[in-house]
Motif scaffolding. Structure first.
Motif, PDB file in Angstrom:
ATOM      1  N   ARG A  99       0.844  -1.186   0.000  1.00 40.50           N
ATOM      2  CA  ARG A  99       0.000   0.000   0.000  1.00 40.50           C
ATOM      3  C   ARG A  99       0.884   1.242   0.000  1.00 40.50           C
ATOM      4  NH1 ARG A  99      -1.871  -3.696   3.096  1.00 40.50           N
ATOM      5  NH2 ARG A  99      -0.925  -3.094   5.059  1.00 40.50           N
ATOM      6  N   TYR A 100       0.369   2.316  -0.584  1.00 40.83           N
ATOM      7  CA  TYR A 100       1.044   3.612  -0.536  1.00 40.83           C
ATOM      8  C   TYR A 100      -0.015   4.656  -0.202  1.00 40.83           C
ATOM      9  CZ  TYR A 100       3.704   7.725  -1.844  1.00 40.83           C
ATOM     10  OH  TYR A 100       4.347   8.943  -1.823  1.00 40.83           O
ATOM     11  N   CYS A 101       0.168   5.335   0.931  1.00 45.40           N
ATOM     12  CA  CYS A 101      -0.794   6.340   1.358  1.00 45.40           C
ATOM     13  C   CYS A 101      -0.061   7.400   2.170  1.00 45.40           C
ATOM     14  CB  CYS A 101      -1.887   5.681   2.199  1.00 45.40           C
ATOM     15  SG  CYS A 101      -3.168   6.819   2.751  1.00 45.40           S
ATOM     16  N   ASP A 102      -0.305   8.659   1.865  1.00 51.07           N
ATOM     17  CA  ASP A 102       0.284   9.780   2.612  1.00 51.07           C
ATOM     18  C   ASP A 102       1.800   9.659   2.733  1.00 51.07           C
ATOM     19  OD1 ASP A 102      -2.234  10.877   2.977  1.00 51.07           O
ATOM     20  OD2 ASP A 102      -2.495   9.993   4.966  1.00 51.07           O
ATOM     21  N   TRP A 105       4.874   3.842   2.512  1.00 53.16           N
ATOM     22  CA  TRP A 105       4.749   2.532   1.877  1.00 53.16           C
ATOM     23  C   TRP A 105       4.613   1.483   2.964  1.00 53.16           C
ATOM     24  CZ3 TRP A 105       4.006   1.234  -3.048  1.00 53.16           C
ATOM     25  CH2 TRP A 105       4.356   2.144  -4.041  1.00 53.16           C
ATOM     26  N   THR A 106       3.717   0.519   2.764  1.00 55.48           N
ATOM     27  CA  THR A 106       3.573  -0.627   3.654  1.00 55.48           C
ATOM     28  C   THR A 106       3.637  -1.891   2.809  1.00 55.48           C
ATOM     29  OG1 THR A 106       2.149   0.654   5.118  1.00 55.48           O
ATOM     30  CG2 THR A 106       2.129  -1.730   5.402  1.00 55.48           C
ATOM     31  N   PHE A 107       4.559  -2.776   3.151  1.00 57.39           N
ATOM     32  CA  PHE A 107       4.739  -4.040   2.435  1.00 57.39           C
ATOM     33  C   PHE A 107       4.512  -5.190   3.410  1.00 57.39           C
ATOM     34  CE2 PHE A 107       7.616  -0.934   0.545  1.00 57.39           C
ATOM     35  CZ  PHE A 107       7.277  -1.007  -0.795  1.00 57.39           C
ATOM     36  N   ASP A 108       3.703  -6.160   3.007  1.00 58.71           N
ATOM     37  CA  ASP A 108       3.511  -7.377   3.783  1.00 58.71           C
ATOM     38  C   ASP A 108       4.181  -8.514   3.024  1.00 58.71           C
ATOM     39  OD1 ASP A 108       1.871  -6.333   5.905  1.00 58.71           O
ATOM     40  OD2 ASP A 108       0.261  -6.147   4.428  1.00 58.71           O
ATOM     41  N   LEU A 109       5.178  -9.146   3.662  1.00 57.26           N
ATOM     42  CA  LEU A 109       5.923 -10.242   3.037  1.00 57.26           C
ATOM     43  C   LEU A 109       5.662 -11.542   3.773  1.00 57.26           C
ATOM     44  CD1 LEU A 109       9.437  -8.553   2.667  1.00 57.26           C
ATOM     45  CD2 LEU A 109       7.676  -8.756   0.914  1.00 57.26           C
ATOM     46  N   ILE A 129       6.674  -4.325   6.590  1.00 60.01           N
ATOM     47  CA  ILE A 129       7.674  -3.268   6.465  1.00 60.01           C
ATOM     48  C   ILE A 129       6.937  -1.968   6.190  1.00 60.01           C
ATOM     49  CG2 ILE A 129       9.637  -2.413   5.137  1.00 60.01           C
ATOM     50  CD1 ILE A 129      10.282  -5.377   4.519  1.00 60.01           C
ATOM     51  N   VAL A 130       7.200  -0.966   7.019  1.00 60.06           N
ATOM     52  CA  VAL A 130       6.600   0.355   6.851  1.00 60.06           C
ATOM     53  C   VAL A 130       7.732   1.331   6.585  1.00 60.06           C
ATOM     54  CG1 VAL A 130       5.178   2.145   7.903  1.00 60.06           C
ATOM     55  CG2 VAL A 130       4.743  -0.253   8.433  1.00 60.06           C
TER      56      VAL A 130
END
Length: 144
Positions: A99-102, A105-109, A129-130
């Motif tokens: 996701r990308y907001c404001d 980036w947030t990644f779920d692995l 990961i944020v």
């Protein structure tokens, strides 16, 4: 500061700064949360918030002092990461979602592995990961 007892419900775990949004910057906006709340949501940040919440609840310190401690934490963690961390880490895994907001980036692995500079490898089932833009964090820390 939120007055809550340890172990009572899940709670938000967020300290309050008086404007109701819990981002610690007093501006009432979302941008402060994206840059500063990231560090408060880390293990050390959550530990600090819990300790401060308990001290406020017990009357050991005032909510104003707890808010000042959190603001200093925000400044100090940004400075420490900028000046004292020189390690690099490589990671790989299955990207489950992103996701990308404001400007965050947030990644779920899933099934990720992390390799450090010295060659140590650590495998984990799931990791979140944020990441935020360092320029945003630097600007926000100067405003504190």
């Amino acid at each position: 500061m939120t007055n809550r007892r340890r172990g009572r419900g899940r709670g938000s775990g967020k300290a309050r700064d008086g404007d109701g949004d819990g981002d610690g910057d007093g501006d009432g906006g979302r941008e402060g949360e994206t840059t500063l709340e990231l560090y408060r949501k880390s293990s050390i940040g959550r530990g600090l918030v819990e300790a401060l919440d308990e001290m406020v609840f017990n009357g050991t310190i005032s909510p104003l002092l707890a808010a000042k401690v959190l603001k200093q934490f925000d400044k100090s963690i940004i400075e420490a990461l900028r000046t004292k961390v020189h390690s690099k880490i490589r990671f790989k895994g299955h990207l489950d979602s992103y996701r990308y907001c404001d400007s965050v980036w947030t990644f779920d692995l899933k099934n990720a592995s992390f390799k450090t500079d010295n060659g140590d490898v650590q495998a984990v089932d799931r990791v979140k990961i944020v990441a935020c833009d360092a320029a945003c964090a630097a600007i926000k820390s100067r405003q504190l």
